[in-house]
Design a protein around this motif. Structure first.
Motif, short mmCIF file in Angstrom:
data_model
loop_
_atom_site.label_atom_id
_atom_site.label_comp_id
_atom_site.label_asym_id
_atom_site.label_seq_id
_atom_site.Cartn_x
_atom_site.Cartn_y
_atom_site.Cartn_z
N TYR A 127 0.87 -1.18 0.00
CA TYR A 127 0.00 0.00 0.00
C TYR A 127 0.91 1.23 0.00
N PHE A 128 0.78 2.06 -1.03
CA PHE A 128 1.64 3.22 -1.23
C PHE A 128 0.85 4.50 -1.02
N CYS A 129 1.51 5.52 -0.48
CA CYS A 129 0.83 6.81 -0.48
C CYS A 129 0.69 7.28 -1.93
N SER A 130 -0.27 8.15 -2.16
CA SER A 130 -0.63 8.51 -3.53
C SER A 130 0.37 9.45 -4.18
N LEU A 131 1.01 10.28 -3.38
CA LEU A 131 1.89 11.33 -3.90
C LEU A 131 3.18 11.34 -3.10
N ALA A 132 4.30 11.45 -3.77
CA ALA A 132 5.60 11.53 -3.09
C ALA A 132 5.77 12.93 -2.52
N GLY A 133 5.11 13.17 -1.40
CA GLY A 133 5.10 14.49 -0.82
C GLY A 133 4.32 14.51 0.48
N PRO A 134 3.81 15.69 0.88
CA PRO A 134 3.30 15.89 2.23
C PRO A 134 1.84 15.52 2.43
N THR A 135 1.31 16.01 3.56
CA THR A 135 0.00 15.62 4.06
C THR A 135 -1.16 16.02 3.16
N SER A 136 -1.32 17.31 2.89
CA SER A 136 -2.55 17.80 2.26
C SER A 136 -2.86 17.11 0.94
N LEU A 330 -1.25 -0.31 5.92
CA LEU A 330 -2.71 -0.32 5.89
C LEU A 330 -3.18 -1.59 6.58
N TRP A 331 -3.98 -1.42 7.64
CA TRP A 331 -4.66 -2.55 8.25
C TRP A 331 -6.09 -2.60 7.72
N VAL A 332 -6.55 -3.80 7.42
CA VAL A 332 -7.94 -4.02 7.04
C VAL A 332 -8.58 -4.79 8.18
N LEU A 333 -9.40 -4.10 8.96
CA LEU A 333 -9.98 -4.66 10.18
C LEU A 333 -11.45 -4.96 9.93
N SER A 334 -11.80 -6.23 9.97
CA SER A 334 -13.19 -6.63 9.72
C SER A 334 -13.32 -8.11 10.05
N PRO A 335 -14.55 -8.61 10.14
CA PRO A 335 -14.72 -10.06 10.33
C PRO A 335 -14.23 -10.89 9.15
N TRP A 336 -14.10 -10.28 7.98
CA TRP A 336 -13.72 -11.01 6.77
C TRP A 336 -12.22 -10.91 6.49
N SER A 337 -11.46 -10.28 7.41
CA SER A 337 -10.02 -10.12 7.21
C SER A 337 -9.24 -10.50 8.46
N ARG A 338 -9.84 -11.35 9.31
CA ARG A 338 -9.19 -11.81 10.53
C ARG A 338 -8.14 -12.87 10.20
N GLY A 339 -7.11 -12.99 11.05
CA GLY A 339 -6.24 -14.15 10.95
C GLY A 339 -4.79 -13.88 10.64
N GLY A 340 -4.31 -12.64 10.71
CA GLY A 340 -2.90 -12.38 10.49
C GLY A 340 -2.45 -12.53 9.05
N TRP A 341 -3.32 -12.17 8.11
CA TRP A 341 -3.01 -12.31 6.69
C TRP A 341 -2.15 -11.14 6.20
N ILE A 342 -1.41 -11.39 5.13
CA ILE A 342 -0.67 -10.36 4.40
C ILE A 342 -1.27 -10.26 3.00
N ASN A 343 -1.47 -9.03 2.54
CA ASN A 343 -1.90 -8.81 1.17
C ASN A 343 -0.83 -7.98 0.47
N SER A 344 -0.37 -8.46 -0.68
CA SER A 344 0.73 -7.81 -1.41
C SER A 344 0.30 -7.22 -2.74
N GLN A 345 -1.00 -7.00 -2.94
CA GLN A 345 -1.44 -6.31 -4.14
C GLN A 345 -1.15 -4.82 -4.01
N VAL A 346 -0.83 -4.16 -5.14
CA VAL A 346 -0.54 -2.73 -5.13
C VAL A 346 -1.83 -1.95 -4.87
N PHE A 347 -1.78 -1.10 -3.84
CA PHE A 347 -2.88 -0.19 -3.52
C PHE A 347 -2.32 1.20 -3.27
N ASP A 348 -3.19 2.20 -3.35
CA ASP A 348 -2.87 3.54 -2.85
C ASP A 348 -4.14 4.13 -2.25
#
Length: 632
Positions: A127-136, A330-348
């Protein structure tokens, strides 16, 4: 997807993935054997540091038992230093762009709550931030899909923190407004203002838009975006079942995890919201809680971010790619994402809106076509057929805050002295379960003896786009060349060995540990008195339990040649095969649960090497079974 009634989104501040999770077992962290290698053979983890006597700096622990690492100073995280550190994908200017503290990291002992969330739920390590830069601008991507001007705006693209609540210069349509127009409920839970314990640290991006300051006071958009809705209100709405479909949470400064605030205080704020969701079983069983960071501050991350080819619409400012920026957790917290899984798909950050599109049916047109192609929609993080409604045991965050307060008396973090550096290692415990991904990349290279041209074919046999970055290892400037290859398509990268003395050497990197290296010397046409090896490879079988890589070993020379296959990762032993003159042989290499990393070399051909590494995921026979996106 019909089971989801509530999506709760919390964007915290300024932490990179390696900074928080480089030592977590099972992720692409400090033990990543498919990491970028510099032309001199050094790993990307061995960052050049010209000001040091030893000339390099390794990642080092910001030990909270010895230093006040819970309240470490912030680092440069502007557009210029962000692009300088990434350096066109070379990733070799972190200490000069960000300072030596950029290489500091925390461990499970330092941030136990954050690690406990990873153990209990799903953590995304691409999971990558969208822009190589600051907060706003990064928050603008989360709330609107763009940093401007969008489809109907006139300002931007913004690459700095010019947009602020006291300078609301943005004017395009936000996703919150689109939800309102569609009759979908939403709210921003925050307290406007700068009070460090109760304010919102200027992190509500809807306050960057002039319209939200001029809506009538009784307009629901003003009420839900601009007035006080604190965690007590969030708890009350969880308790009485009136939580809206989409909730954005905004933490006060002390709880936002900005580097000069405390991860322990941030853990307490996250936990307070999470416990409110847990407290009402009917709410929890229908909720997804997404927790991520706006950007990485100045903290090092080793994975090369995908970036677009020059000329890609909506993705460049002043000749530089907007993003993607560096990895953040990025944590995905839900009943459908329990169990200590790793997801390696590219997201932003736009992936969050893609997910909201599927939940609400409301499309965000400001997301660029390139981001829709490269970044997923988060659905691969879930197993909707096997929910787990149990409540995990998590550390007591009040105790953690007290420990952080006591640590304020400790000295500041120290940089390791010359001669006292050691490379960190990841936790023992082996691999974590990884979510299957819709990826099937491949690369192979052929050399034309007559022209000296080496052609590398970048193939994508999967149902979604795949991003490759190619790096030269000799002769040419060390920088990445990006390729975004559509589903079931190919692209080509060429190397003119006639201009480099017959030599070629380049490496292809991609998501999920994909790596291929092609090196050798293109011999003169008609010559066969030296080893003339030829190697190609192909994946076999979709089932990770039985998947393998099939190597075709060819000898175009006049003498027998010995090929050696050496594993770099995922087990196995060295194998050799002698191939006679002008003959071919096939060798099958088993994978380890779909993962492979093997290098092929040839006796007598010192410059020749072929390396293939990656993961073979099971692909459904009918691509209609792949989680859909609205753009398909």
């Amino acid at each position: 997807m019909d089971d989801i009634r509530h999506v709760v989104i919390l964007m915290q501040e300024n932490r990179s993935f390696d900074h928080y999770f480089g030592t977590l077992n099972g992720v692409r962290g400090f033990g990543d054997r498919q990491a970028l290698t510099f032309p001199d053979g050094d790993s990307v983890f061995r960052q050049p540091a010209p000001s040091r006597a030893d000339g390099f700096l390794l990642p080092f622990r910001m030990d909270t038992t010895r230093f006040d690492a819970q309240n470490a100073e912030g680092l440069p995280h502007d557009w210029d230093s962000g692009h300088q550190a990434i350096n066109n994908g070379a990733m070799n200017r972190w200490t000069t762009a960000k300072g030596e503290l950029s290489m500091g990291y925390l461990t499970r002992e330092d941030i136990p709550y954050q690690y406990a969330l990873a153990d209990a739920f799903t953590l995304c390590d691409a999971y990558f931030c969208s822009l190589a830069g600051p907060t706003s601008p990064n928050r603008l991507y989360l709330w609107t899909g763009t940093a401007g001007p969008g489809r109907d705006g006139t300002t931007g693209p913004w690459t700095d923190n010019t947009p602020m609540p006291d300078n609301p210069v943005c004017d395009w349509t936000t996703y919150a407004e689109r939800l309102s127009a569609a009759g979908v409920t939403w709210r921003v839970y925050h307290t406007p203002g700068q009070d460090e314990r109760h304010g919102n640290y200027d992190d509500n991006a809807l306050e960057y838009f002039s319209r939200f300051h001029t809506f009538p006071k009784d307009d629901p958009r003003h009420i839900d975006a601009m007035t006080r809705w604190d965690l007590a209100a969030f708890d009350a709405h969880c308790e009485d079942g009136t939580l809206p479909t989409v909730s954005w949470l905004v933490a006060p400064y002390l709880f936002c995890e900005h580097p000069d605030a405390s991860p322990a205080y941030g853990a307490h704020w996250v936990n307070t919201a999470l416990q409110s969701l847990f407290a009402n079983p009917d709410v929890w069983r229908h909720t997804v809680f997404l927790v991520m960071y706006d950007e990485n501050d100045g903290f090092f991350d080793h994975v090369v971010p995908p970036f677009p080819a020059p000329g890609t619409p909506e993705e460049f400012v002043d000749g530089q790619p907007i993003g993607l920026g560096n990895r953040v957790p990025l944590w995905v917290l839900s009943p459908w994402s329990r169990g200590g899984w790793i997801n390696s798909q590219v997201f932003d950050h736009t992936s969050v809106q893609r997910f909201l599109e599927l939940v609400t049916g409301v499309r965000e047109p400001n997301i660029s076509p390139w981001r829709r192609a490269v970044c997923g929609d988060l659905t691969s993080c879930f197993d909707f057929a096997r929910p787990d409604f149990s409540i995990p045991s998590l550390p007591d965050t009040r105790v953690l805050m007290a420990e952080a307060d006591a640590a304020a008396a400790l000295p500041p973090v120290e940089i390791p002295a010359t001669g006292r550096q050691t490379m960190p290692v990841q936790e023992a415990g082996g691999a974590r379960p990884h979510r299957p991904l819709p990826y099937r990349p491949w690369a192979d290279a052929t050399a034309e003896r007559g022209s000296g041209v080496v052609t590398c074919t970048l193939a994508n046999d999967g149902p979604v786009a795949f991003h490759f970055t190619v790096f030269p290892n000799i002769a040419l400037p060390f920088a990445g060349t990006p390729f975004t290859v559509a589903a079931h398509s190919t692209a080509t990268y060429t190397w003119d060995a006639a201009r480099t003395g017959g030599r070629y050497d380049f490496t292809v990197h991609g998501a999920d540990g994909f790596l291929c290296r092609f090196a050798g010397t293109v011999p003169e046409a008609g010559r066969d008195d030296a080893p003339l090896p030829r190697v190609s490879a192909a994946p076999c079988d979709d089932d990770p339990g039985t998947a393998s890589v099939e190597f075709l070993l060819g000898n175009d020379g006049g003498e027998a040649t010995c090929f050696t296959l050496t594993p770099n990762d995922f087990g196995g032993g060295v194998r050799t095969r002698i191939v006679g003159p002008h003959e071919e042989a096939v060798l099958t290499w088993p994978t380890d649960g779909g993962r492979y990393d093997v290098t092929v070399t040839v006796d007598g051909a010192t410059a020749f090497a072929r390396r293939y590494a990656g993961t073979m995921h099971p692909l459904p026979p009918d691509e209609g079974n792949v989680p859909p996106t609205l753009s398909q």
